[in-house]
Design an enzyme around this catalytic site. Structure first.
Site, short mmCIF file in Angstrom:
data_model
loop_
_atom_site.label_atom_id
_atom_site.label_comp_id
_atom_site.label_asym_id
_atom_site.label_seq_id
_atom_site.Cartn_x
_atom_site.Cartn_y
_atom_site.Cartn_z
N SER A 158 -50.17 14.74 7.26
CA SER A 158 -51.05 13.58 7.23
C SER A 158 -50.33 12.28 7.57
O SER A 158 -50.89 11.41 8.24
CB SER A 158 -51.72 13.45 5.85
OG SER A 158 -52.50 14.58 5.57
N HIS A 210 -49.84 8.64 3.71
CA HIS A 210 -50.79 8.09 4.69
C HIS A 210 -50.39 6.67 5.09
O HIS A 210 -50.31 6.34 6.28
CB HIS A 210 -52.20 8.07 4.11
CG HIS A 210 -52.81 9.42 3.94
ND1 HIS A 210 -54.10 9.59 3.47
CD2 HIS A 210 -52.32 10.65 4.15
CE1 HIS A 210 -54.38 10.88 3.43
NE2 HIS A 210 -53.30 11.55 3.83
#
Length: 304
Positions: A158, A210
């Site tokens: 991610s 993230h």
């Protein structure tokens, strides 16, 4: 990607993106082979899902609802765990964690997005630049995650994926003049990033990876994805082939040079500071008392 107004349309063969996807799939298969659920306590109780997969069956859904191996298997294979990075000197986990996935659901969602975003970027800019952004952004996400997540492990692509999104956004900004439908593209990318960061506020999702990946990729895009300004090719051809023609305009405008320089300084400085802090064993939560809210927001339905 938004349509471009100039006539430079070089298309690269996108082979790195499929290789990344195949590598992540292969690592997941190896993880399931090592996990060997039937030989665990869950297997003895007949709780592996589904049983006909035998050695490759998943852990019970109550343990891993994403259809994957146990946390101990992920830890064994290189999941990011702060204590092992700082105290046991296992720095390689900052890289290996981005190739692991918590489960089949996690893998499919991430690989779909990697293909959707990475394939287009690689066609436009080639495998070297896109590969660098993917790896460095993933590394940047791992550093931020290790600084703030104290008692849990982290896996997944991610951070690298958000890095590609960040690079798409900065590429649009720094090459603003060559695109026709830039406002629509800008709004779309921001919307996708906002959704990803909002999902990161849920429990068990590492939003620090993230954020770290997005910021790293955003800065790298200013450095690695710069294009010549609109009209440069025409003025260059005119100046080269016509006697007495006006001098060709500069390949890059001053704003592009400035953004590239600032971003290069920030990304190198940011990664260096993060690495030094991690090596010293700094706890990011002590330096930023409210930052834990960026990773998870408690509600009446769940706690962090």
């Amino acid at each position: 990607m938004p349509s471009r107004k100039n006539r430079g349309n070089t298309q690269w063969t996108a082979w790195l993106t499929p290789v990344i996807v195949l590598a992540c799939i292969a690592v997941f298969i190896v993880a399931m082979f090592i996990n060997d659920c039937p030989k665990t306590v869950a297997g003895a109780n007949g709780d592996c899902v589904p049983r006909f997969l035998r050695r490759f069956s998943f852990q019970p859904l109550r343990e891993n609802p994403l259809l994957g191996p146990s946390s101990s298997t992920l830890e064994k294979m290189g999941a990011l765990e702060r204590s092992k990075v700082v105290k046991d000197n296992e720095k390689w986990r900052l890289v290996t964690s981005m190739w692991l996935h918590a489960g089949l659901v996690h893998l499919v969602v991430n690989m779909f997005n990697v293909v959707f975003i990475g394939y287009r970027l690689e066609q436009q800019f080639g495998f070297i630049r896109v590969g660098l952004i993917y790896l460095i952004a993933g590394f940047g996400g791992s550093i931020l995650s290790a600084l703030f997540l104290q008692n849990s492990i982290s896996v997944g692509a991610s951070g690298a994926l958000l890095g590609l999104l960040g690079a798409m956004l900065s590429e649009l900004i720094i090459n603003w003049t060559i695109y026709a439908n830039r406002l629509a593209a800008f709004s779309t990318i921001l919307f996708i990033v906002a959704i990803d960061l909002a999902i990161g506020l849920l429990p068990w999702v590492d939003n620090f990876a993230h954020i770290g990946g997005f910021l790293t990729g955003f800065l790298l895009g200013f450095v690695l994805l710069v294009r010549p300004q609109y009209g440069w090719e025409e003025s260059y051809d005119s100046a080269s082939h016509q006697y007495g023609a006006p001098r060709a305009r500069s390949k890059y405008n001053p704003c592009q040079y400035l953004l590239c320089f600032i971003a290069a300084v920030l990304v190198v400085g940011g990664l260096a500071v993060g690495i030094v802090m991690l090596l010293k064993g700094e706890n990011g939560n002590k330096l930023c008392k409210w930052c834990h809210h960026l990773d998870c927001i408690e509600t009446s339905r769940w706690t962090c």
